[in-house]
Design an enzyme around this catalytic site. Structure first.
Site, short mmCIF file in Angstrom:
data_model
loop_
_atom_site.label_atom_id
_atom_site.label_comp_id
_atom_site.label_asym_id
_atom_site.label_seq_id
_atom_site.Cartn_x
_atom_site.Cartn_y
_atom_site.Cartn_z
N GLY C 251 -20.27 19.59 -33.10
CA GLY C 251 -21.70 18.97 -33.52
C GLY C 251 -22.61 19.85 -32.76
N HIS C 252 -23.93 19.39 -33.02
CA HIS C 252 -24.97 20.05 -32.37
C HIS C 252 -25.08 19.91 -30.96
CE1 HIS C 252 -27.91 16.53 -33.90
NE2 HIS C 252 -26.90 16.08 -33.04
N ASN C 253 -25.35 20.62 -30.33
CA ASN C 253 -25.70 20.94 -28.79
C ASN C 253 -24.38 20.70 -27.78
OD1 ASN C 253 -28.24 20.53 -30.01
ND2 ASN C 253 -28.47 18.45 -28.92
#
Lengths: 343, 343, 343
Positions: C251-253
């Site tokens: 996922g993001h980050n």
């Protein structure tokens, strides 16, 4: 700031305009509404020209230490702000941030036209302003509504309909499907495959013709490398505004209501129905021929074998009301502790 | 009826011919064998010209309320039929439906020829009637048997062999593999990747050359976005007639016997062997270097760490005989209930 | 030997040179260092000209029965060798095998040049010896370092940077990312997608601009059909030398340290940090906003909801220290047994 190789920032915005976009109240009340801000930034890297936001309490220390010129924050956390920070107070800081960030980084103009390497069947219909990228194949009878964007290497099968304003990232396969307006389909999604339908027979498996479609309503987002099989007879159906994350699998005849959220790597087996606003957390699995009623939720990695009443959250393997699952886990911990003592 | 944009229906069929295709007995016995039917349809939308079917008891109410002219059904449910419905009685209604639906919707003629945008290496061999779609790349030494269909954007690597009659949907990558006859490979499958093989070393990971292949026998179906790694030395092997659903992962050296069924998002770790007719339900996981003996089964979302004897069904995390797993879950429920009472 | 359609074997190698490559000691000491070997092979099929290896004790019987001329093996197993087999003794037989196999099957020369069907934007920069395969699209501002290989049907987006020596298999999508040197990205990987970021609002979901990138350091391997979303503001980050297997979702980050290993179908939710040398086994799931400290590990199919201290191995659903999880499973078995007796 965001890497200019990938993102184009717009003009600086005055604080008053930012508050308006955010639907937020300025604090202190006398803050200079004409003060210009240049960008959004995370709390820990924002400077005096940047707008940051605080949504998750985990980041309260970063908020108190932030050098951001302004910050979007809920009123309850205002007291923890560092001196001199201008606050944009709202009960919905994440939504407000979304709107403000979109104002600083407006969508780039959409491309238009058909790339010379694209193969668009003469019997396909293209609306005004459609973009068809390189190496795309559009089959006979396909219809792309006004402003549809199809990025490189996509395959849009015979008879497929894509509603106005929808954007299809690269390497997507669409067949046997009707896609609504203003959808976003990420790279590598496979929509309309023949479902996994076969009958057992003494001589092996007999394939069952899969005569349904995939119907996707308006405003749906479908993640990268997702697979959605077409119906066996009825359609597979995705209600308006639903959000489907990467690597999700939907079997034939699945029906999602409006605004459902399916997080990454979750899967729904054939003929199961999710009513409006159902949420499935990451890696969740839902068995076939079930109903999850309105607003119900399945926790991450959980496996569901029964219907779920409206509004209920379930979790565990097999899934049970989440409160029971947490009690069960607590009981296991107690039992382990007691077993440890006996030794 | 099925959407004519996507499916082409054949001619109406007389009831007697339908019964023959279904291997079914007509009831009442005096039913008009010459009566024409036009289509198959689900119980709830079928009309007097349609043939429906009942396979799952869940749908008995829909059966009793159906307006279908005829219905394929097991004799045990015949008494629940509505008045005037002609019955096609068989002990295998789903298989019979599959055959009847295929008769109403015969496969469209297969395309043939090499699309002008396809790149077929001069050292590749193409059998009679092969179709190679737009933007396909076929490498040197590849062999496509008679009647093979390769849809758009596929990549068929150097030396790959595809047996007669196999259909490969769009965006598939094949390398280091031999594919049998009459297989169906869905969009975005990746077959023959270098396996996840590396050795730990003080200086990092050392890649282990993956010198095996993927060998797929006849009549295998491989789902969309599936990944099958080639062997490390021995081959990765898929026995004849196996069915692999979407988003399944097979590690290097995995061996599947004949007629195995792997449901969506399941995964098999390296060097594990599944004997004939093993079934893995959705999101199941099988550890490495294990054997699942003939006809054994793993329940959905279960994780297997041990060999499984022939014919046994196991489930849970970790997987145990399914009967034990159900007893365990029942025990948890009892313990929760008792803990609730004590409060 | 490996199938010559797919693998090109090099020249025979003398035993002394093989021992040198393996970092192994010959046994018996007087073995003929000039004896030529032609190939590597598995224990059960190796002949007198082949070098086999034994790494997993499971295969000790195959070792004792092997006809291999030479075998790479740990000294502790030497006594089980069959008569006449030359041994290459080392404490690291798998690493040694990797090096020897690579010597017998040297990497084929890399292709170079831009295929005439590739579309390379005039504002893209290509280093020396770059290969761009058929139907590849390279966007404006993209930079491919010296010796980069991009196989067919890839899409390299605007501004993407790929470091020298990296190989990108077919059908890969790269956008909003910086890829390091000497990486290997397998077919169908999707890197840089817009993350799954939206805010709840009374009128539906409001998309949150995803203004970060994916930064991949040197020597990373990314599996087939993997999905890695770009950051929401901070970057998604993959540390040097990490190994990511097929069908993994990040996922993001998400931040991975150096040398992390993520086995097939595992997933990491947004904003979670894995420090150096963290391992996630197959189908593992890690919740959002967590930290797995250096060298910690998550067992297969496990679901993590808490931070993990350095060096600890956790497992189960929900994940707990693996030792506790095994005790818990043993307790369940005991309880089941007792419940069985009571009947």
């Amino acid at each position: 700031m965001a890497d200019p190789r990938f993102f184009r920032r717009g003009e600086p915005l005055p604080l008053g305009r930012i508050a308006e976009i955010a639907g937020a109240t300025l604090a202190p009340a006398g803050a200079d509404a004409g003060r210009l801000f240049k960008d959004v930034a995370p709390l820990d890297s924002a400077g005096s020209d940047d707008v940051a936001f605080l949504d998750n309490k985990l980041y309260l220390p970063a908020f108190s230490a932030s050098a951001a010129g302004a910050c979007i924050v809920a009123p309850e956390h205002a007291a923890k702000a560092p001196d001199g920070m201008t606050l944009l107070l709202t009960e919905q800081p994440y939504t407000a941030y979304a709107r403000v960030a979109s104002a600083f980084y407006p969508d780039p103009p959409r491309p238009a036209g058909v790339h010379p390497t694209a193969l668009v069947d003469p019997e396909a219909t293209l609306g005004e302003g459609v973009y068809v990228g390189p190496f795309v194949v559009v089959g006979p009878g396909a219809e792309l509504g006004a402003g549809v964007v199809v990025h490189s290497h996509c395959s849009i099968g015979r008879g497929v309909v894509v509603g106005a304003g929808t954007e299809i990232m690269g390497h997507v396969s669409l067949s046997h499907c009707l896609i609504g307006r203003n959808c976003l389909i990420h790279a590598g999604a496979r929509i309309g495959n023949r479902g996994f339908g076969f009958a057992l027979d003494p001589n092996g498996y007999v394939d069952v013709p899969q005569l349904g479609r995939v119907v996707v309503e308006d405003g749906v987002e479908i993640g990268a490398n997702v697979t959605i099989d077409r119906g066996a007879g009825p359609d597979t159906y995705i209600g308006a505004g639903s959000k489907i994350d990467n690597l999700v699998q939907l079997g034939h005849n699945v029906r999602l209501g409006r605004g459902c959220v399916l997080v990454a790597q979750s899967g729904i087996a054939g003929s199961t129905k999710l009513e409006d606003f159902v949420m499935i957390a990451a890696q969740g699995g839902v068995g076939g021929h079930l109903t999850m009623h309105k607003g119900s939720r399945l926790a991450a990695k959980s496996g569901l074998m029964h219907d779920v009443p409206a509004g209920e959250t379930v979790g565990g393997l097999p899934a049970m009301p989440l409160r029971d699952y947490f009690r069960l886990v607590a009981m296991w911990r107690r039992q382990l502790k007691e077993a440890g003592k006996k030794k």
